[in-house]
Design a protein around this motif. Structure first.
Motif, mmCIF file in Angstrom:
data_model
loop_
_atom_site.group_PDB
_atom_site.id
_atom_site.type_symbol
_atom_site.label_atom_id
_atom_site.label_comp_id
_atom_site.label_asym_id
_atom_site.label_seq_id
_atom_site.Cartn_x
_atom_site.Cartn_y
_atom_site.Cartn_z
ATOM 1 N N LEU A 10 0.842 -1.199 0.000
ATOM 2 C CA LEU A 10 0.000 0.000 0.000
ATOM 3 C C LEU A 10 0.880 1.254 0.000
ATOM 4 O O LEU A 10 0.641 2.192 -0.769
ATOM 5 N N LEU A 11 1.896 1.240 0.849
ATOM 6 C CA LEU A 11 2.788 2.403 0.918
ATOM 7 C C LEU A 11 3.500 2.604 -0.419
ATOM 8 O O LEU A 11 3.684 3.735 -0.883
ATOM 9 N N LYS A 13 2.352 1.800 -3.310
ATOM 10 C CA LYS A 13 1.369 2.365 -4.251
ATOM 11 C C LYS A 13 1.238 3.877 -4.023
ATOM 12 O O LYS A 13 1.188 4.662 -4.978
ATOM 13 N N ILE A 14 1.183 4.252 -2.746
ATOM 14 C CA ILE A 14 1.066 5.686 -2.418
ATOM 15 C C ILE A 14 2.253 6.459 -2.981
ATOM 16 O O ILE A 14 2.108 7.538 -3.564
#
Lengths: 256, 195
Positions: A10-11, A13-14
């Motif tokens: 997720l990080l 992707k961010i």
């Protein structure tokens, strides 16, 4: 995507998509819009209340008790419905904005509506005490095209000589009283001796009369009272007051 | 970032928000802290497979990150992030025009006990069967009733927290929970499930 790597993915992707938090002003602006609309609704609603208080306070209630149609009919026919509708609308807008403020959801809508009504009444009473209700009524009386029909049903109620009700401006000539109604029609008024001594009349004085239209332009008065609301409307030059009526308007006591 | 969930819990969640706004790596702590609870919460609200669940969770966390500046420091962070999760799940199913159905998440012993005490039922069968039966009833309940029962008895949220999550007054939450309990019992009776 494996669950144990979820956070790292997720990080990633961010970072990859260069996602960043929306700026704080974006949310503050939204809140300010809610508060500004709420504040405007409160001010307009309170102004509506100040006019309603003004119209009701000076509704010549004692005359209502003397009318043939009965007090209830007088009450219902002279209620300021348009202002009450405005008030309802502004109370709703105020309540809606309170409900949609950051913590407004914590309170039941019925509680918020009661709060909105109370705060509007308090502010409306203050507005009335400083003369806002009268000021608004005067301005609308001079400028609003459908004032008597929309904003002040009391006037429409009193402009019905066939039903024994007359409103207009006093015109004195050698002790005889005439009434010039807002359409410009001049009525000769017969005043019984028992009420004539109670009156201090002068030219341009707005009046409400209860009595009977005994001829095309003659009205026999049984009761005469001095109204407050709608005075500015009745004293407008376009209503044909003799003397054109700029000069006469200056003599009106509420314009001193 | 090597802190485990326990260590992160020691930190003030509000500090985590401030830290995440200053440095996006710090957002990892928030994700680690809420990944598991939100995963089971979402599963209890929706019937999705593991891949879809991961997608939903990712969308929830990205929404959370995007809206970090909207976090109201007067609220508990957990209430705020649960609210985002709740709204996301509801809007997702509104878009699909489908009714969200809960997944058969195994309810642990503590959850079963909370639910049984709260609804005032006695679990007479073994725990696995009871969990299955409760899930079946929850699935059949109206969405609004399932939501409040899940939040109150399985997620163990207080009335105030549920009020903040669902954005409803506490009194409304309390009466919804009461109605949900009755609806649960009625559904159990309808399904001929005895507790």
């Amino acid at each position: 995507m494996k669950t144990n790597n979820f956070a790292e993915h997720l990080l990633e992707k961010i970072k990859t998509e260069n996602i960043s938090p929306k700026p704080r002003w974006h949310f503050l602006l939204k809140n300010y819009v809610v508060w500004v609309f709420g504040a405007l609704a409160l001010i307009f609603g309170s102004a509506a209340i100040s006019v309603i208080i003004y119209l009701l306070k000076y509704n010549n209630w004692e005359m209502g008790l003397r009318l043939d149609g009965g007090f209830l009919s007088f009450f219902l026919m002279t209620l300021p419905y348009l202002w009450l509708i405005f008030l309802g609308l502004f109370i709703f807008v105020l309540s809606y904005n309170i409900k949609h403020s950051p913590k407004g959801y914590r309170y039941p809508f019925s509680f918020i509506i009661i709060f909105a009504i109370l705060i509007s009444i308090i502010l409306g009473e203050l507005f009335f005490l400083v003369g806002l209700g009268r000021k608004i009524d005067d301005i609308l009386g001079q400028k609003a095209p459908s004032y008597a029909r929309m904003f002040n049903p009391q006037l429409g109620f009193w402009l019905n000589p066939e039903a024994g009700r007359l409103a207009g401006l006093a015109s004195l000539n050698n002790g005889d009283l005439s009434i010039i109604d807002p359409s410009g029609k001049v009525w000769e008024v017969i005043i019984p001796a028992e009420i004539s001594n109670d009156l201090e009349l002068f030219n341009g004085q707005p009046l409400h009369l209860i009595g009977e239209a005994t001829a095309e332009t003659t009205f026999e008065a049984k009761l005469i009272k001095i109204p407050q609301a709608g005075r500015a409307f009745m004293s407008q030059p376009r209503h044909g007051f003799p003397g054109g009526s700029k000069e006469m308007e200056l003599k009106l006591p509420w314009k001193k | 970032m090597t802190q485990n969930s326990q260590e992160i819990k020691q930190k003030n969640e509000r500090d985590l928000v401030a830290a995440s706004l200053a440095n996006r790596d710090a957002f990892l702590d928030i994700v680690k802290l809420y990944e598991k609870p939100l995963s089971s919460y979402v599963k209890r609200l929706t019937k999705v497979d593991e891949d879809e669940l991961q997608d939903i969770l990712q969308e929830i966390f990205i929404k959370t990150y995007l809206n970090l500046n909207d976090f109201n420091y007067g609220l508990k962070f957990s209430s705020w992030i649960y609210r985002i999760a709740h709204n996301h799940v509801i809007s997702r199913y509104r878009k699909l025009k489908a009714r969200p159905e809960g997944n058969a998440v195994n309810i642990d012993e503590e959850g079963l006990k909370n639910l049984a005490d709260g609804i005032d039922i006695r679990i007479q069968t073994d725990l696995n069967l009871a969990s299955e039966e409760i899930n079946k009833i929850l699935d059949l309940l109206d969405e609004k009733y399932r939501e409040v029962l899940v939040l109150k008895f399985l997620e163990e949220k207080s009335y105030e927290e549920i009020s903040d999550i669902l954005k409803k007054p506490s009194g409304t939450v309390a009466s919804m929970i009461n109605r949900a309990k009755l609806a649960f019992k009625a559904e159990a009776e309808k399904q001929k499930i005895k507790f």
